[in-house]
Scaffold this active site. Sequence first.
Site, PDB file in Angstrom:
ATOM      1  N   PHE A   4      32.942  47.783  37.451  1.00  0.00           N
ATOM      2  CA  PHE A   4      33.384  46.787  38.426  1.00  0.00           C
ATOM      3  C   PHE A   4      33.985  45.641  37.628  1.00  0.00           C
ATOM      4  CE2 PHE A   4      32.003  43.758  41.986  1.00  0.00           C
ATOM      5  CZ  PHE A   4      32.979  44.216  42.840  1.00  0.00           C
ATOM      6  N   GLN A  55      38.666  31.080  42.080  1.00  0.00           N
ATOM      7  CA  GLN A  55      39.305  32.381  41.881  1.00  0.00           C
ATOM      8  C   GLN A  55      40.161  32.752  43.090  1.00  0.00           C
ATOM      9  OE1 GLN A  55      36.615  35.859  41.720  1.00  0.00           O
ATOM     10  NE2 GLN A  55      37.623  36.309  39.791  1.00  0.00           N
ATOM     11  N   HIS A 107      42.249  35.744  44.900  1.00  0.00           N
ATOM     12  CA  HIS A 107      42.373  37.196  44.974  1.00  0.00           C
ATOM     13  C   HIS A 107      43.819  37.507  45.356  1.00  0.00           C
ATOM     14  CE1 HIS A 107      41.774  41.237  46.573  1.00  0.00           C
ATOM     15  NE2 HIS A 107      40.572  41.262  46.040  1.00  0.00           N
ATOM     16  N   LEU A 151      40.383  39.946  53.007  1.00  0.00           N
ATOM     17  CA  LEU A 151      40.759  40.759  51.853  1.00  0.00           C
ATOM     18  C   LEU A 151      41.282  42.144  52.205  1.00  0.00           C
ATOM     19  CD1 LEU A 151      38.176  40.419  48.978  1.00  0.00           C
ATOM     20  CD2 LEU A 151      40.199  39.071  49.493  1.00  0.00           C
ATOM     21  N   GLU A 166      41.181  45.655  46.443  1.00  0.00           N
ATOM     22  CA  GLU A 166      42.028  46.001  45.306  1.00  0.00           C
ATOM     23  C   GLU A 166      42.057  47.506  45.078  1.00  0.00           C
ATOM     24  OE1 GLU A 166      42.521  42.917  42.098  1.00  0.00           O
ATOM     25  OE2 GLU A 166      40.530  42.458  42.812  1.00  0.00           O
ATOM     26  N   ARG A 219      43.537  40.894  38.071  1.00  0.00           N
ATOM     27  CA  ARG A 219      43.587  40.158  39.328  1.00  0.00           C
ATOM     28  C   ARG A 219      44.384  38.854  39.191  1.00  0.00           C
ATOM     29  NH1 ARG A 219      38.000  38.501  42.193  1.00  0.00           N
ATOM     30  NH2 ARG A 219      37.885  40.748  42.381  1.00  0.00           N
ATOM     31  N   HIS A 262      39.138  32.904  46.926  1.00  0.00           N
ATOM     32  CA  HIS A 262      38.097  33.921  47.049  1.00  0.00           C
ATOM     33  C   HIS A 262      36.722  33.433  46.615  1.00  0.00           C
ATOM     34  CE1 HIS A 262      36.385  37.852  47.248  1.00  0.00           C
ATOM     35  NE2 HIS A 262      36.254  37.993  45.944  1.00  0.00           N
ATOM     36  N   ARG A 294      35.301  34.805  37.109  1.00  0.00           N
ATOM     37  CA  ARG A 294      34.024  35.433  37.437  1.00  0.00           C
ATOM     38  C   ARG A 294      34.100  36.935  37.186  1.00  0.00           C
ATOM     39  NH1 ARG A 294      31.872  37.807  42.485  1.00  0.00           N
ATOM     40  NH2 ARG A 294      33.974  37.640  43.290  1.00  0.00           N
TER      41      ARG A 294
HETATM   42  C1  LIG Z   1      35.061  39.628  50.777  1.00  0.00           C
HETATM   43  C2  LIG Z   1      34.091  39.254  49.684  1.00  0.00           C
HETATM   44  C3  LIG Z   1      33.589  40.230  48.852  1.00  0.00           C
HETATM   45  C4  LIG Z   1      32.685  39.890  47.832  1.00  0.00           C
HETATM   46  N1  LIG Z   1      32.172  40.895  47.056  1.00  0.00           N
HETATM   47  C5  LIG Z   1      31.270  40.588  46.089  1.00  0.00           C
HETATM   48  C6  LIG Z   1      30.683  41.626  45.295  1.00  0.00           C
HETATM   49  O1  LIG Z   1      30.960  42.816  45.467  1.00  0.00           O
HETATM   50  N2  LIG Z   1      29.786  41.265  44.335  1.00  0.00           N
HETATM   51  C7  LIG Z   1      29.436  39.963  44.104  1.00  0.00           C
HETATM   52  O2  LIG Z   1      28.625  39.713  43.210  1.00  0.00           O
HETATM   53  N3  LIG Z   1      29.955  38.968  44.883  1.00  0.00           N
HETATM   54  C8  LIG Z   1      30.853  39.246  45.859  1.00  0.00           C
HETATM   55  N4  LIG Z   1      31.372  38.239  46.630  1.00  0.00           N
HETATM   56  C9  LIG Z   1      30.856  36.864  46.459  1.00  0.00           C
HETATM   57  C10 LIG Z   1      29.477  36.712  47.124  1.00  0.00           C
HETATM   58  O3  LIG Z   1      29.434  37.430  48.323  1.00  0.00           O
HETATM   59  C11 LIG Z   1      29.127  35.236  47.413  1.00  0.00           C
HETATM   60  O4  LIG Z   1      29.370  34.460  46.300  1.00  0.00           O
HETATM   61  C12 LIG Z   1      27.664  35.077  47.789  1.00  0.00           C
HETATM   62  O5  LIG Z   1      27.330  35.944  48.825  1.00  0.00           O
HETATM   63  C13 LIG Z   1      27.332  33.641  48.181  1.00  0.00           C
HETATM   64  O6  LIG Z   1      25.993  33.584  48.639  1.00  0.00           O
HETATM   65  P1  LIG Z   1      25.268  32.198  48.926  1.00  0.00           P
HETATM   66  O7  LIG Z   1      23.878  32.492  49.339  1.00  0.00           O
HETATM   67  O8  LIG Z   1      25.477  31.284  47.790  1.00  0.00           O
HETATM   68  O9  LIG Z   1      26.076  31.560  50.118  1.00  0.00           O
HETATM   69  P2  LIG Z   1      26.465  32.087  51.576  1.00  0.00           P
HETATM   70  O10 LIG Z   1      26.204  33.523  51.779  1.00  0.00           O
HETATM   71  O11 LIG Z   1      27.848  31.576  51.774  1.00  0.00           O
HETATM   72  O12 LIG Z   1      25.469  31.327  52.515  1.00  0.00           O
HETATM   73  C14 LIG Z   1      25.591  29.957  52.773  1.00  0.00           C
HETATM   74  C15 LIG Z   1      24.621  29.573  53.846  1.00  0.00           C
HETATM   75  O13 LIG Z   1      24.617  28.160  53.995  1.00  0.00           O
HETATM   76  C16 LIG Z   1      24.661  27.814  55.368  1.00  0.00           C
HETATM   77  N5  LIG Z   1      25.250  26.477  55.476  1.00  0.00           N
HETATM   78  C17 LIG Z   1      26.405  26.021  54.946  1.00  0.00           C
HETATM   79  N6  LIG Z   1      26.573  24.726  55.268  1.00  0.00           N
HETATM   80  C18 LIG Z   1      25.496  24.354  55.997  1.00  0.00           C
HETATM   81  C19 LIG Z   1      25.094  23.148  56.626  1.00  0.00           C
HETATM   82  N7  LIG Z   1      25.830  22.047  56.554  1.00  0.00           N
HETATM   83  N8  LIG Z   1      23.937  23.136  57.321  1.00  0.00           N
HETATM   84  C20 LIG Z   1      23.183  24.258  57.411  1.00  0.00           C
HETATM   85  N9  LIG Z   1      23.506  25.423  56.832  1.00  0.00           N
HETATM   86  C21 LIG Z   1      24.647  25.461  56.134  1.00  0.00           C
HETATM   87  C22 LIG Z   1      25.457  28.929  55.988  1.00  0.00           C
HETATM   88  O14 LIG Z   1      25.233  29.020  57.361  1.00  0.00           O
HETATM   89  C23 LIG Z   1      24.916  30.128  55.229  1.00  0.00           C
HETATM   90  O15 LIG Z   1      23.705  30.533  55.783  1.00  0.00           O
HETATM   91  C24 LIG Z   1      32.289  38.550  47.647  1.00  0.00           C
HETATM   92  C25 LIG Z   1      32.810  37.563  48.494  1.00  0.00           C
HETATM   93  C26 LIG Z   1      33.696  37.908  49.501  1.00  0.00           C
HETATM   94  C27 LIG Z   1      34.232  36.826  50.382  1.00  0.00           C
END
Ligand SMILES: Cc1cc2nc3c(=O)[nH]c(=O)nc-3n(C[C@H](O)[C@H](O)[C@H](O)COP(=O)(O)OP(=O)(O)OC[C@H]3O[C@@H](n4cnc5c(N)ncnc54)[C@H](O)[C@@H]3O)c2cc1C
Length: 576
Positions: free
Chosen positions: A122, A236, A238, A252, A255, A286, A351, A386
């Site tokens: 990956f 980053q 995409h 997205l 890729e 990318r 992204h 990343r």
């Molecule tokens: C299409 C896509 C594919 C990806 N694929 C991969 C992959 O294969 N592998 C990998 O390692 N990473 C991948 N990523 C990146 C990864 O998914 C994210 O970086 C990660 O899930 C972020 O998790 P988090 O818990 O930090 O935040 P999030 O999942 O964004 O959660 C944030 C939380 O905060 C809450 N929140 C925000 N603001 C407030 C507020 N003011 N008050 C109350 N609640 C709030 C939201 O409701 C949510 O619950 C991908 C991202 C995308 C978009």
Amino acid sequence: MHPREHRLATSVLVVGTGGSGLRAAIELAEAGVAVLAVGKRPTADAHTALAAGGINAALATTDPADTWQQHAADTLQESYLLADPRTVQVVTQNAARGIHDLERYGMRFARQSDGKIAQRYFGAHTFRRTAFAGDYTGLELQRALIEHATRLSVPVLSTVYVTQLLVDDGAVFGAYGFDLVDGSRYLVHADAVILAAGGHTRIWRRTSSRRDENTGDSFRLAVEAGARLRDAELVQFHPSGLLEPENAAGTLVSEAARGEGGVLLNNLGERFMARYDPARMELSTRDRVALASYTEIKEGRGTPDGGVWLDLSHLPRETILTRLPRVYQTLLELQMRDITRDPIEVAPTAHYSMGGVWVRPEDHSTDVSGLYVIGEAASGLHGANRLGGNSLIELLVYGRLTGQAAAAYSAGLGAQRRSADAVARARTSIDTLLAADGTLNVRALQRRLRDLMTEHAGVVRDEAGLDAGLDGVASLEDQMTYIGVHPDIAGFQDLAHVFDLKSALLAARATLECAVERRETRGCHNRADYPDLDPNLQVNLVWCPGSGVTREALPPIPTDVAALMHDVSAEGKLVE
Ligand SMILES: Cc1cc2nc3c(=O)[nH]c(=O)nc-3n(C[C@H](O)[C@H](O)[C@H](O)COP(=O)(O)OP(=O)(O)OC[C@H]3O[C@@H](n4cnc5c(N)ncnc54)[C@H](O)[C@@H]3O)c2cc1C
């Protein structure tokens, strides 16, 4: 009459119920510490659920020679030397534990015939070390975390928008917010707060992010509490996000579409990658593909709507249906487009936020006592690029560690902090906005900011453009005075949008100010006026509103890890 105010108290408050917030909440609940998790959208639909490709750990199941040191070396190499080696070590050394935790919670990983967790390539990894669950790793990870949190009876509120962290004398003591459905207020007292509220990619016009997520809330909440940001300019992009429909712009296109033989064409029908990377063409990295598409569009060879074409129509229909079912389905659902016949219009899309809140590598504590920040909201692991699959493992590793650190901090407190003034300020900031009856529409201002960031702080930047971006942000900050806020019977979304915009403006200012100061081209950060990498800028840029940008030196890379660093080709590997 003043709205109803719920008053709650807990030991640790977790803001955000994506993967990182839930993992931290689980750690606390398993340790018997009182915890409350709040989010602004349904837990099962958090941004984390979008993650597709996988999650990294040097389990050495598929490639027995793999080690955490090699994982660390690959991460540092990919970061263009801006990742913090201590953070990298913490994540890579603890990654296997993170995967085993997920197994324990019931995550259904893809497995080899011997029953061990399967691992695939990956991105620029030396070995196959990405564990996965089909093309739905994030969805399955989020499901497993929710189920385990439910088993532990972790209390979760998923309609509470946190508007302010409560701070007294440099220490956090809870948070204030409102209910998105009925507008009632929430005053939550807590000994410690773990902020897990995501990044800031939605401040660009096209983003792969969930709608109304990643608006920079973490950045504003932390900064207003007294914390600092680091490397906000490092975002980053995409190469392939959809242009339409408008409300899904940036979604997205995997890729894998290029990996399976899709070709990129400009509006003149030219296969333009021949100009940028004739050897690898569409299988280039990318950042190079994003830069190539951006250049074609900027120089007038893009589509009338500002994209390029990704054409799969020459591939056998069977290949598309079996190898790219998700892409096929997405285009049918969003655009009624049959990609076996018609090309897809795509453009670079924001992204991932590699920068974020400044945290300490050992436990993700911040400048504010009792405040911890994790997940995409934090900084330190990724530097200027990343490594695919590293963000999900970071959630698991630091979710556990910050949970433990917050529990210890709470246990060590002699008394619970309170400040009537801080609470009054939080109440007033909501009241003031609700009373705003100006004529400007928040959604229109949001749109203007997103256009501004796309124009001036997108894939390629220069000083004049960044300065123009800062002028535009100043103008939007002024216009905030003339907005009108209109909650209605459907809920308080309009109020949420105003807070989203406040956060987005702060995140935009930090991004632009740091981007001005990074006068070089490094990883994701392309400066047209400074096309080379500057060794003197192998530093992190730390930002706070008062003092602007300061440079922070990075510690040396341990010699055993440095010896393993080398260029790794991403050719033929999935990279999302
Ligand atoms: C299409 C896509 C594919 C990806 N694929 C991969 C992959 O294969 N592998 C990998 O390692 N990473 C991948 N990523 C990146 C990864 O998914 C994210 O970086 C990660 O899930 C972020 O998790 P988090 O818990 O930090 O935040 P999030 O999942 O964004 O959660 C944030 C939380 O905060 C809450 N929140 C925000 N603001 C407030 C507020 N003011 N008050 C109350 N609640 C709030 C939201 O409701 C949510 O619950 C991908 C991202 C995308 C978009």
